[in-house]
Write a protein that holds these residues in place. Structure first.
Motif, PDB file in Angstrom:
ATOM      1  N   LEU A 113       0.940  -1.002   0.067  1.00 56.20           N
ATOM      2  CA  LEU A 113       0.195  -0.103   0.050  1.00 56.20           C
ATOM      3  C   LEU A 113       0.855   1.339  -0.134  1.00 56.20           C
ATOM      4  CD1 LEU A 113      -2.680  -1.138   2.579  1.00 56.20           C
ATOM      5  CD2 LEU A 113      -3.064  -1.026   0.164  1.00 56.20           C
ATOM      6  N   ASP A 114       0.668   2.130  -0.822  1.00 54.13           N
ATOM      7  CA  ASP A 114       1.153   3.448  -0.932  1.00 54.13           C
ATOM      8  C   ASP A 114       0.330   4.458  -0.785  1.00 54.13           C
ATOM      9  OD1 ASP A 114       2.751   5.556  -1.544  1.00 54.13           O
ATOM     10  OD2 ASP A 114       3.610   4.869  -3.514  1.00 54.13           O
ATOM     11  N   PRO A 115       0.372   5.222   0.301  1.00 58.25           N
ATOM     12  CA  PRO A 115      -0.429   6.289   0.680  1.00 58.25           C
ATOM     13  C   PRO A 115      -0.575   7.419  -0.361  1.00 58.25           C
ATOM     14  CG  PRO A 115       0.715   5.831   2.574  1.00 58.25           C
ATOM     15  CD  PRO A 115       1.501   5.166   1.488  1.00 58.25           C
ATOM     16  N   ALA A 116       0.468   7.479  -1.238  1.00 58.32           N
ATOM     17  CA  ALA A 116       0.358   8.619  -2.333  1.00 58.32           C
ATOM     18  C   ALA A 116      -0.369   8.167  -3.684  1.00 58.32           C
ATOM     19  CB  ALA A 116       1.865   8.635  -2.857  1.00 58.32           C
ATOM     20  N   THR A 143      -8.824   0.773  -0.467  1.00 57.14           N
ATOM     21  CA  THR A 143      -8.446  -0.330   0.184  1.00 57.14           C
ATOM     22  C   THR A 143      -9.295  -0.796   1.297  1.00 57.14           C
ATOM     23  OG1 THR A 143      -6.085  -0.052  -0.223  1.00 57.14           O
ATOM     24  CG2 THR A 143      -6.735  -1.641   1.288  1.00 57.14           C
ATOM     25  N   ASP A 144      -9.929  -1.993   1.148  1.00 56.40           N
ATOM     26  CA  ASP A 144     -10.753  -2.944   1.997  1.00 56.40           C
ATOM     27  C   ASP A 144      -9.829  -2.945   3.500  1.00 56.40           C
ATOM     28  OD1 ASP A 144     -12.587  -4.002   3.724  1.00 56.40           O
ATOM     29  OD2 ASP A 144     -12.993  -5.425   2.145  1.00 56.40           O
ATOM     30  N   LYS A 150     -10.104  -6.284   5.502  1.00 63.07           N
ATOM     31  CA  LYS A 150      -9.571  -7.663   5.145  1.00 63.07           C
ATOM     32  C   LYS A 150      -7.941  -7.694   5.358  1.00 63.07           C
ATOM     33  CE  LYS A 150     -12.593  -8.473   1.543  1.00 63.07           C
ATOM     34  NZ  LYS A 150     -13.005  -8.908  -0.049  1.00 63.07           N
ATOM     35  N   ILE A 151      -7.604  -6.744   6.083  1.00 67.54           N
ATOM     36  CA  ILE A 151      -6.011  -6.529   6.320  1.00 67.54           C
ATOM     37  C   ILE A 151      -6.014  -7.113   7.989  1.00 67.54           C
ATOM     38  CG2 ILE A 151      -3.921  -5.162   6.686  1.00 67.54           C
ATOM     39  CD1 ILE A 151      -5.067  -3.936   4.001  1.00 67.54           C
ATOM     40  N   GLY A 152      -5.243  -8.074   8.233  1.00 64.85           N
ATOM     41  CA  GLY A 152      -4.957  -8.492   9.625  1.00 64.85           C
ATOM     42  C   GLY A 152      -3.782  -7.634  10.480  1.00 64.85           C
TER      43      GLY A 152
END
Length: 71
Positions: free
Chosen positions: A51-54, A61-62, A65-67
């Motif tokens: 994931l890139d905040p830029a 992004t969901d 679903k990320i642990g």
């Protein structure tokens, strides 16, 4: 004593987000570091996403679903 394999097993059914990049002057360093973490976790058999905040897709992004996340 527990092995590192025991510790890794609990994350195999989760998605681990590796967050790197962003808009700072350290963007390139952050992207390289995130790639190294991503590659290592992938080799360990874990489900990983970058994931890139830029980037615009960061905000779609969901996160449910990320642990785990690594910054």
């Amino acid at each position: 004593m527990r092995s590192s394999e025991d510790s890794i097993e609990k994350y195999k059914k989760k998605t681990i987000a590796v967050i790197g990049g962003g808009i700072s002057l350290e963007r390139e360093v952050s992207l390289r570091s995130a790639k190294n973490v991503f590659d290592t976790l992938t080799k360990m058999g874990l489900n990983v996403c970058n994931l890139d905040p830029a980037t615009p897709d960061f905000f779609t992004t969901d996160f449910d679903k990320i642990g785990r996340a690594h910054v």
